[in-house]
Design an enzyme around this catalytic site. Structure first.
Site, PDB file in Angstrom:
ATOM      1  N   LYS A   1      -5.068   2.410  -2.822  1.00 37.49           N
ATOM      2  CA  LYS A   1      -4.212   2.050  -1.603  1.00 37.49           C
ATOM      3  C   LYS A   1      -4.822   1.898  -0.472  1.00 37.49           C
ATOM      4  CE  LYS A   1      -1.591   1.100  -3.914  1.00 37.49           C
ATOM      5  NZ  LYS A   1      -0.586   0.006  -4.246  1.00 37.49           N
TER       6      LYS A   1
ATOM      7  N   TYR B   1      -5.242   7.277  -6.362  1.00 38.22           N
ATOM      8  CA  TYR B   1      -4.254   6.360  -6.087  1.00 38.22           C
ATOM      9  C   TYR B   1      -4.452   6.142  -4.721  1.00 38.22           C
ATOM     10  CZ  TYR B   1       0.528   4.907  -4.607  1.00 38.22           C
ATOM     11  OH  TYR B   1       1.777   4.226  -4.384  1.00 38.22           O
TER      12      TYR B   1
ATOM     13  N   SER C   1       0.905  -1.210   0.044  1.00 37.59           N
ATOM     14  CA  SER C   1       0.030  -0.160   0.005  1.00 37.59           C
ATOM     15  C   SER C   1       0.936   1.234   0.145  1.00 37.59           C
ATOM     16  CB  SER C   1      -0.965   0.039   1.195  1.00 37.59           C
ATOM     17  OG  SER C   1      -1.873   1.046   1.353  1.00 37.59           O
TER      18      SER C   1
END
Length: 320
Positions: A197, A193, A165
Site C-alpha cells: 500500500k 500488506y 491504497s
C-alpha cells in the site's frame, strides 16, 4: 451554485451525481469488481453516465454476474468485460493488449483489486504475492496502457490513474532488500500488506511526476469496510484486533464505513475537478488528505527508488 463538501458519509453515487459532466463520454476501467466488493459500488457510480465502463476480474463468470447486476439497475449502460488476473503477468499483458485494441479512448483507470492479507506466498515470478499483485502488476498494466491514456488528453482534460491504497500503509515501510528476494523469516501479513500500500502511494506520486502531469494520478484510503473477506484475511485482521475473536468487526475500537461510502473516495479521485493539477496527492473521505500519509510514503526519494526497482523487477523501462 456552490459545490458540496464531501465527508465520511458521502457515497460514490453522490460524488458521481455532483460531477456528471466529468463522466459523460469517458471510458472508465476499474479492476476488481465482484459483486460484494468496493469495486462493484465504484462501477455502480459510473454506470449511468460513462461512455464505456470496463469491468475486470479473474473470473469470467463473476464478471457476468456483475454485468447482470449493473444492467438491471442501468439498462442502458455500456459495459465491457475484461478478464484480468493480477497474479499473472501473462494475464496482465493479454488484458492490456485487449484494451489497446479497443477503438474507444481510455480516460480513467482505477486500480481497486488487491490480494488478500495472508501468510508468506510467492507467485509465479518468485515475488511476494501481495507486493506483486498490489503493486508490480498494476504498475505493468499502467505502463502498457500509458500511450492509450495519453492519447485521450485534451487541452481541458488529463487522464487519471487512481490507486486504492490504505491507511494501513503507515504500519510499515518498504524493505528494499527483500523486494527481489523475498525472505519468509522477515514476513508478516500486515507488514507485507503495508508495503504494497506504500507502493501505491509512491507510484501515484512518481507517475504524475514522470508524465509531467499529463497523467494525474492519485492514491487513497477508502475507509475500513466490512466485506465478504477471505478466511485468511479475517484471521489476520483478528490477530491485530481489527476483527474480534468471533470474526466480527471490532466496532468498539474502529470506525467502519459502508462500501458505498468507501467507494466515494475512488470516484472523487477519478473525477473531482477541484483536485485537477494536484496529481500525486492522497485522499480520504473523498477529499485531499496528504497530512495522513506516513513520512516514508511521502518521501519523493522513495518514490523514485521504487520506480527504478520495479522497472528492474520487470526487466523493462516505463518511459513517456
Amino acid at each position: 451554485m456552490s459545490l458540496p463538501t464531501f465527508d465520511v458519509k458521502t457515497t460514490a453515487k453522490e460524488v458521481a451525481a455532483t460531477f456528471p459532466e466529468q463522466i459523460k463520454g469517458k471510458t472508465v476501467l476499474v479492476t476488481g469488481t465482484s459483486l460484494k466488493s468496493i469495486g462493484f459500488t465504484t462501477v455502480q457510480a459510473f454506470a449511468k453516465d460513462a461512455g464505456l465502463l470496463i469491468i475486470t476480474g479473474r473470473s469470467a463468470e463473476k464478471l457476468k454476474d456483475t454485468e447482470a447486476a449493473l444492467k438491471t439497475e442501468f439498462p442502458g449502460a455500456n459495459i465491457r468485460l475484461l478478464v484480468l488476473d493480477l497474479a499473472s503477468r501473462a494475464s496482465v499483458r493479454k488484458a492490456a493488449a485487449e484494451v489497446n485494441a479497443y477503438p474507444e479512448p481510455l480516460h480513467i483507470i482505477i486500480h481497486n483489486a488487491a490480494d488478500v492479507i495472508g501468510p508468506f506466498k510467492l507467485n509465479e515470478d518468485n515475488l511476494d504475492s501481495q507486493f506483486s499483485s498490489n503493486h508490480v502488476s498494476p504498475f505493468l498494466f499502467t505502463k502498457l496502457l500509458a500511450t492509450k491514456l495519453l492519447a485521450s488528453s485534451t487541452p481541458s482534460f488529463a487522464p487519471r490513474v487512481v490507486f486504492v491504497s490504505s491507511s494501513a500503509h503507515s504500519f510499515g515501510a518498504i524493505d528494499w532488500d527483500t523486494l527481489a528476494k523475498p525472505d519468509e523469516a522477515k514476513h508478516t501479513p500486515m507488514g507485507a500488506y503495508a508495503q504494497s500500500k506504500i507502493a501505491n502511494i509512491l507510484t501515484a506520486k512518481e507517475l504524475t511526476k514522470r508524465s509531467g502531469g499529463r497523467i494525474q494520478s492519485f492514491s487513497l484510503h477508502p475507509g475500513s469496510i466490512v466485506t465478504s473477506e477471505a478466511p485468511i484475511n479475517v484471521a489476520t485482521l483478528q490477530s491485530i484486533g481489527i476483527y474480534t475473536p468471533d470474526g466480527k468487526p471490532n466496532t468498539a475500537d474502529y470506525s467502519f464505513v459502508t462500501r458505498e461510502q468507501g467507494a466515494a473516495t475512488s470516484v472523487a479521485a477519478a473525477i473531482d475537478p477541484r483536485i485537477e493539477g494536484k496529481g500525486g496527492a492522497y485522499l480520504s473521505c473523498a477529499v485531499l488528505a496528504d497530512d495522513q500519509v506516513s513520512e516514508f510514503a511521502a518521501d519523493p526519494a522513495n518514490a523514485e527508488r521504487l520506480w527504478t526497482v520495479t522497472e528492474d523487477l520487470l526487466g523493462e523501462k516505463f518511459t513517456f
